[in-house]
Design a protein around this motif. Structure first.
Motif, PDB file in Angstrom:
ATOM      1  N   ASN A 102     -74.696  54.631   8.869  1.00 42.15           N
ATOM      2  CA  ASN A 102     -73.221  55.013   8.741  1.00 42.15           C
ATOM      3  C   ASN A 102     -73.167  54.875   7.682  1.00 42.15           C
ATOM      4  O   ASN A 102     -71.593  54.692   6.836  1.00 42.15           O
ATOM      5  CB  ASN A 102     -72.351  53.741   8.694  1.00 42.15           C
ATOM      6  N   TYR A 103     -73.750  55.402   7.014  1.00 44.62           N
ATOM      7  CA  TYR A 103     -73.596  55.679   5.086  1.00 44.62           C
ATOM      8  C   TYR A 103     -72.185  56.662   4.885  1.00 44.62           C
ATOM      9  O   TYR A 103     -71.547  56.424   4.209  1.00 44.62           O
ATOM     10  CB  TYR A 103     -74.875  55.912   4.392  1.00 44.62           C
ATOM     11  N   LEU A 104     -72.274  57.727   5.930  1.00 47.52           N
ATOM     12  CA  LEU A 104     -72.285  59.373   5.748  1.00 47.52           C
ATOM     13  C   LEU A 104     -70.659  59.014   6.528  1.00 47.52           C
ATOM     14  O   LEU A 104     -69.976  59.484   5.797  1.00 47.52           O
ATOM     15  CB  LEU A 104     -72.844  60.043   6.538  1.00 47.52           C
ATOM     16  N   PHE A 105     -70.593  57.868   7.168  1.00 44.95           N
ATOM     17  CA  PHE A 105     -68.715  57.477   7.632  1.00 44.95           C
ATOM     18  C   PHE A 105     -67.776  57.089   6.551  1.00 44.95           C
ATOM     19  O   PHE A 105     -67.046  57.264   6.169  1.00 44.95           O
ATOM     20  CB  PHE A 105     -68.550  56.444   9.038  1.00 44.95           C
ATOM     21  N   LYS A 106     -68.859  55.521   5.411  1.00 45.08           N
ATOM     22  CA  LYS A 106     -68.524  55.208   4.431  1.00 45.08           C
ATOM     23  C   LYS A 106     -68.464  55.809   3.213  1.00 45.08           C
ATOM     24  O   LYS A 106     -68.216  55.775   1.777  1.00 45.08           O
ATOM     25  CB  LYS A 106     -69.723  54.114   4.115  1.00 45.08           C
ATOM     26  N   ARG A 107     -69.041  57.200   3.242  1.00 42.71           N
ATOM     27  CA  ARG A 107     -68.675  57.985   2.378  1.00 42.71           C
ATOM     28  C   ARG A 107     -67.359  58.376   1.693  1.00 42.71           C
ATOM     29  O   ARG A 107     -66.733  58.972   2.741  1.00 42.71           O
ATOM     30  CB  ARG A 107     -69.901  59.145   2.318  1.00 42.71           C
ATOM     31  N   PRO A 108     -66.929  58.436   1.024  1.00 38.87           N
ATOM     32  CA  PRO A 108     -65.822  59.557   0.257  1.00 38.87           C
ATOM     33  C   PRO A 108     -66.122  60.796   0.377  1.00 38.87           C
ATOM     34  O   PRO A 108     -66.696  61.744   0.224  1.00 38.87           O
ATOM     35  CB  PRO A 108     -65.329  58.858  -1.093  1.00 38.87           C
ATOM     36  N   ASP A 109     -65.124  61.457   0.490  1.00 32.29           N
ATOM     37  CA  ASP A 109     -64.502  62.968   0.652  1.00 32.29           C
ATOM     38  C   ASP A 109     -64.753  63.630  -0.246  1.00 32.29           C
ATOM     39  O   ASP A 109     -64.519  62.919  -1.812  1.00 32.29           O
ATOM     40  CB  ASP A 109     -63.258  63.544   1.382  1.00 32.29           C
ATOM     41  N   ASN A 110     -65.664  64.672  -1.098  1.00 28.01           N
ATOM     42  CA  ASN A 110     -65.603  65.695  -1.786  1.00 28.01           C
ATOM     43  C   ASN A 110     -64.895  66.705  -1.620  1.00 28.01           C
ATOM     44  O   ASN A 110     -64.772  67.682  -0.586  1.00 28.01           O
ATOM     45  CB  ASN A 110     -66.384  65.365  -2.477  1.00 28.01           C
ATOM     46  N   PHE A 111     -64.834  67.721  -2.906  1.00 35.15           N
ATOM     47  CA  PHE A 111     -64.991  69.335  -2.499  1.00 35.15           C
ATOM     48  C   PHE A 111     -65.783  70.107  -0.964  1.00 35.15           C
ATOM     49  O   PHE A 111     -65.201  70.518  -0.420  1.00 35.15           O
ATOM     50  CB  PHE A 111     -65.069  70.255  -3.488  1.00 35.15           C
ATOM     51  N   PHE A 113     -68.115  68.183   1.007  1.00 29.74           N
ATOM     52  CA  PHE A 113     -67.733  66.948   2.313  1.00 29.74           C
ATOM     53  C   PHE A 113     -66.747  66.501   2.975  1.00 29.74           C
ATOM     54  O   PHE A 113     -65.689  65.794   1.820  1.00 29.74           O
ATOM     55  CB  PHE A 113     -68.866  65.994   2.184  1.00 29.74           C
ATOM     56  N   LYS A 114     -66.586  66.579   4.211  1.00 30.84           N
ATOM     57  CA  LYS A 114     -65.552  65.462   4.564  1.00 30.84           C
ATOM     58  C   LYS A 114     -65.333  65.135   5.738  1.00 30.84           C
ATOM     59  O   LYS A 114     -66.547  65.273   6.753  1.00 30.84           O
ATOM     60  CB  LYS A 114     -64.395  66.922   5.073  1.00 30.84           C
ATOM     61  N   LYS A 115     -65.036  63.608   5.606  1.00 30.13           N
ATOM     62  CA  LYS A 115     -65.302  62.462   6.890  1.00 30.13           C
ATOM     63  C   LYS A 115     -64.970  63.400   8.091  1.00 30.13           C
ATOM     64  O   LYS A 115     -65.630  63.258   9.144  1.00 30.13           O
ATOM     65  CB  LYS A 115     -65.236  61.291   6.911  1.00 30.13           C
ATOM     66  N   LYS A 116     -63.993  64.097   8.191  1.00 25.73           N
ATOM     67  CA  LYS A 116     -63.183  65.055   9.644  1.00 25.73           C
ATOM     68  C   LYS A 116     -64.125  65.248   9.652  1.00 25.73           C
ATOM     69  O   LYS A 116     -64.369  65.498  11.215  1.00 25.73           O
ATOM     70  CB  LYS A 116     -62.198  65.574   8.994  1.00 25.73           C
ATOM     71  N   TYR A 117     -64.770  66.423   9.473  1.00 26.29           N
ATOM     72  CA  TYR A 117     -65.978  67.244  10.314  1.00 26.29           C
ATOM     73  C   TYR A 117     -67.044  65.972  10.971  1.00 26.29           C
ATOM     74  O   TYR A 117     -67.714  66.366  12.060  1.00 26.29           O
ATOM     75  CB  TYR A 117     -66.388  67.996   9.518  1.00 26.29           C
ATOM     76  N   LEU A 118     -67.477  64.869   9.809  1.00 23.66           N
ATOM     77  CA  LEU A 118     -68.461  63.624  11.462  1.00 23.66           C
ATOM     78  C   LEU A 118     -68.072  63.567  12.223  1.00 23.66           C
ATOM     79  O   LEU A 118     -68.163  63.235  13.293  1.00 23.66           O
ATOM     80  CB  LEU A 118     -68.665  63.249  10.118  1.00 23.66           C
ATOM     81  N   TYR A 119     -66.573  62.926  12.111  1.00 26.07           N
ATOM     82  CA  TYR A 119     -65.095  62.453  13.455  1.00 26.07           C
ATOM     83  C   TYR A 119     -65.595  63.415  14.758  1.00 26.07           C
ATOM     84  O   TYR A 119     -65.402  63.122  15.801  1.00 26.07           O
ATOM     85  CB  TYR A 119     -64.084  62.340  13.055  1.00 26.07           C
TER      86      TYR A 119
END
Length: 226
Positions: A102-111, A113-119
């Motif tokens: 679940n590390y990726l879901f806690k990882r902050p967004d950057n240029f 990586f966007k968590k919305k893609y994971l969701y």
């Protein structure tokens, strides 16, 4: 390369016809792109569907050094190689999902990586179950993140590989053979060379493949407003 324009990075034809030191490296670049788009989170922006369709159109150029002496066999070999890279890419994504948890879901967004893609990928996986691994191959961005989600949730490896292999071959063979034989059909029947309309073809494929994502976004926005 003196006339290089960064916009070429979004043009699939650029990768297919790429040369380095006078040596054509298009096939190797294409194979890497497929691996990156299906296995590396940073590869979601790379051309996928349009690249495969154009690979069919330029199959003779790509397979010139590995020709099997038959047009059909050359296209089949090309589609098989790309299928294998798609399979290996998904396997890497699955492994990364298992290790990252679940590390990726806690990882902050950057240029990049966007968590919305994971969701989005997670919702797609929940809606379609294990078959999402197969269907995702035909949806930009989602196909990059689905194997990671499958690894995070601990999807059965045998089931994952089953849909991974089928999806990779369906995705590769359908688009590459479509590009190859539609190119020949228009050239032989109407004397229309599709290579002169690459920009329109790419735009058309991008619109068709992203339409489901756009409609889903609009539907979700309307639902929230209600």
């Amino acid at each position: 390369m003196t006339d290089f324009d960064w916009k070429q990075l979004f043009n699939p034809e650029f990768y297919i016809l790429l040369e380095f030191g006078g040596v054509k490296i298009g096939l190797y670049v294409v194979l890497f792109i497929i691996f990156a788009e299906t296995g590396l989170l940073a590869g979601f922006f790379l051309p996928g569907d349009s690249l495969l369709f154009l690979c069919g159109i330029y199959s003779e150029t790509l397979m010139r050094e590995f020709s099997l002496g038959s047009d059909f066999l050359n296209v089949t070999l090309l589609a098989t190689l790309i299928s294998l890279m798609g399979i290996f890419g998904n396997m890497f994504g699955y492994w990364y999902g298992q290790k990252s948890g679940n590390y990726l879901f806690k990882r902050p967004d950057n240029f990049i990586f966007k968590k919305k893609y994971l969701y989005d990928a997670q919702n797609f996986f929940e809606n379609h179950g294990s078959k999402a691994v197969l269907f995702a191959k035909f949806i930009p961005i989602v196909r990059t993140f689905i194997p990671v989600i499958a690894g995070i949730v601990g999807m059965d490896k045998k089931k994952f590989m089953f849909f991974n292999v089928i999806g990779a071959f369906l995705w590769s063979f359908s688009l590459i053979f479509a590009g190859h034989y539609l190119y020949k059909f228009f050239l032989d029947t109407y004397q229309i060379d599709l290579k002169h309309y690459i920009e329109y073809i790419v735009i058309g494929i991008v619109l068709v493949t992203t339409l489901p994502v756009i409609l889903k976004f609009i539907k979700k926005k309307v639902h929230l407003e209600e």
